[in-house]
Design a protein around this motif. Structure first.
Motif, PDB file in Angstrom:
ATOM      1  N   TRP A 377       0.849  -1.188   0.000  1.00  0.00           N
ATOM      2  CA  TRP A 377       0.000   0.000   0.000  1.00  0.00           C
ATOM      3  C   TRP A 377       0.886   1.240   0.000  1.00  0.00           C
ATOM      4  N   ASP A 381      -3.671   5.845  -1.079  1.00  0.00           N
ATOM      5  CA  ASP A 381      -4.567   4.719  -1.356  1.00  0.00           C
ATOM      6  C   ASP A 381      -5.844   4.858  -0.534  1.00  0.00           C
ATOM      7  N   VAL A 415      -5.095  -4.988  -6.321  1.00  0.00           N
ATOM      8  CA  VAL A 415      -5.677  -3.864  -7.051  1.00  0.00           C
ATOM      9  C   VAL A 415      -6.201  -4.338  -8.402  1.00  0.00           C
ATOM     10  N   ILE A 420      -8.631  -0.687  -5.206  1.00  0.00           N
ATOM     11  CA  ILE A 420      -8.221  -1.715  -4.242  1.00  0.00           C
ATOM     12  C   ILE A 420      -9.355  -2.712  -4.035  1.00  0.00           C
TER      13      ILE A 420
END
Length: 451
Positions: A377, A381, A415, A420
């Motif tokens: 990550w 995000d 993803v 996501i």
């Protein structure tokens, strides 16, 4: 005929496993193998202590095991240590299987006991049949020659002083000497691979060859000698083809004698950096097809490797490396930064339940756009947490979930087309959840890479 006690004392002496000046911590479960080991060490006059783990997985049975071990240690007048683990909670936290979680918990505890109380060795009651079963397990897993060498007699602090014996010899001795022991009911279950081999395959082979365990023990010893020969050869090769400058290691593949199995040599060199076999195969395939390797990184638990012309560069994973990998509709498994993610494609009718542990995600495959990307990550995000309607920053979600700083750095996401799908091991995105209209399910399972 030599008694089991005599065989034990001779085996320990011949293999220089331990001495009477050592302090030895015995891992005693209460089963016949470890209870016999306790008896043999006590009779031989060694300085010992007893460690027992209760993983709280078998209810009253585990309580009775714990009581038996404590009573026997007290009767022998030896130090006794007991611990209870919340194994199920640990599995949920890490995504490990029950076997992996239990193994890590117990060996970490054994090490801490040694450090605290001055024990020099940890004795494990593995015997010859265990080594044979391990051979078959590793054969099925495709671990190569190294995995076919069975169980080692010594490994750092660990010692296995019963490898000379068979399960039958140990049981006969316990019955003859009236050594108390407990029978683990899970040993009769074929849920685990080892039990399938123990209860299904080995008995059928023994019908053909009654001396199978003894024969396989000899075979494993010869395989171990062969692996030792290879290890010594690889040590010399490593000096010739690997250039190390600080934390950066360069494998000069063209320096490997082409008469040698080059792919095997590369495999052995990379294995030392904890790359698993599947990743090594992918890397070598890219190496042979250099046009496919531009900018591509391959990951182990702690290292990243990439191809630079005819060289393979290996270095610790940089702090800012996203460890990004792609998965298409045929991908079955990815390994990245110490994590394994398995991909299974199912019809919704094949699911027993939609309730899954945190390390498993059920995704409506019709909502995905391939290729999927698996990466760490990063700031900025965001996703829509399962059960919610609005976006939430991943950074805020991790803070709210009380994720530690080291675990934050190791956090991966899946993803699809920039969105996501899954905070790996923690939360599915609401937009990709399985619903009443779902027909095809992608099941993602996260595990810690044991390589």
């Amino acid at each position: 005929m030599e008694t089991l006690l005599g065989k034990f004392e001779n085996y320990v002496a011949e293999h220089n496993i331990c001495s009477h000046g050592d302090r030895i911590l015995l891992a005693v479960s209460g089963g016949v193998d470890s209870m016999v080991m306790l008896s043999l060490f006590a009779q031989s006059g060694y300085r010992i202590g007893v460690a027992h783990c209760n993983f709280q997985l078998r209810g009253p049975e585990a309580e009775e095991d714990e009581q038996l071990v404590a009573e026997c240690a007290e009767k022998l007048g030896v130090p006794h240590y007991n611990i209870r683990f919340d194994t199920l909670r640990e599995m949920e936290r890490t995504g490990e299987s029950v076997q992996m979680a239990a193994r890590r918990l117990r060996y970490d505890w054994f090490d801490s006991l040694c450090d605290e109380h001055g024990y020099t060795h940890i004795a494990i009651a593995h015997h010859g049949d265990d080594s044979v079963e391990t051979f078959f397990i590793n054969l099925l897993r495709g671990t190569g020659l190294r995995g076919l060498t069975g169980i080692s007699v010594t490994n750092g602090r660990l010692i296995r002083p019963l490898l000379f014996s068979t399960r039958k010899e140990i049981l006969d001795y316990a019955l003859q000497k009236k050594i108390p022991f407990r029978e683990d009911s899970s040993n009769a279950s074929t849920k685990y691979l080892r039990n399938k081999i123990r209860l299904g395959i080995v008995p059928r082979i023994k019908e053909i060859s009654p001396q199978f365990t003894e024969t396989m023990t000899s075979n494993v010893e010869r395989l171990t000698a062969a692996q030792g020969f290879i290890d010594r050869g690889m040590a010399l090769l490593r000096q010739q083809v690997v250039l190390s400058r600080g934390d950066v290691h360069t494998i000069e593949v063209d320096r490997i004698d082409p008469m040698l199995p080059v792919q095997f040599v590369v495999y052995e060199l990379l294995r030392g950096f904890h790359f698993n076999p599947e990743v090594i195969n992918q890397l070598y395939h890219s190496f042979e097809n250099e046009g496919q390797s531009t900018g591509k990184h391959f990951y182990s638990r702690d290292y990243a490797a990439y191809i630079d012309r005819r060289r393979i560069i290996v270095m610790p994973i940089p702090a800012d490396d996203t460890c990004e990998l792609e998965a298409d509709a045929q991908t079955r498994r990815l390994s990245c930064g110490g994590n394994i993610i398995r991909f299974e494609r199912l019809e919704v009718d094949d699911l027993d339940t939609l309730q899954q542990p945190d390390n498993v995600a059920l995704i409506d495959e019709s909502k995905l756009r391939y290729p999927l990307r698996v990466r760490r990550w990063r700031d900025g995000d965001s996703f829509v947490p399962f059960g919610m309607s609005g976006h939430k920053k991943v950074s805020d979600f991790l803070v709210d979930s009380k994720v530690s700083l080291p675990d934050k750095r190791r956090q991966f996401v899946v993803v699809s087309d920039g969105e996501i799908v899954w905070i790996v091991g923690r939360r599915v995105d609401e937009r990709f959840r399985v619903g009443s209209a779902t027909e095809n399910v992608l099941r993602l399972t996260a595990e810690i890479d044991p390589a």
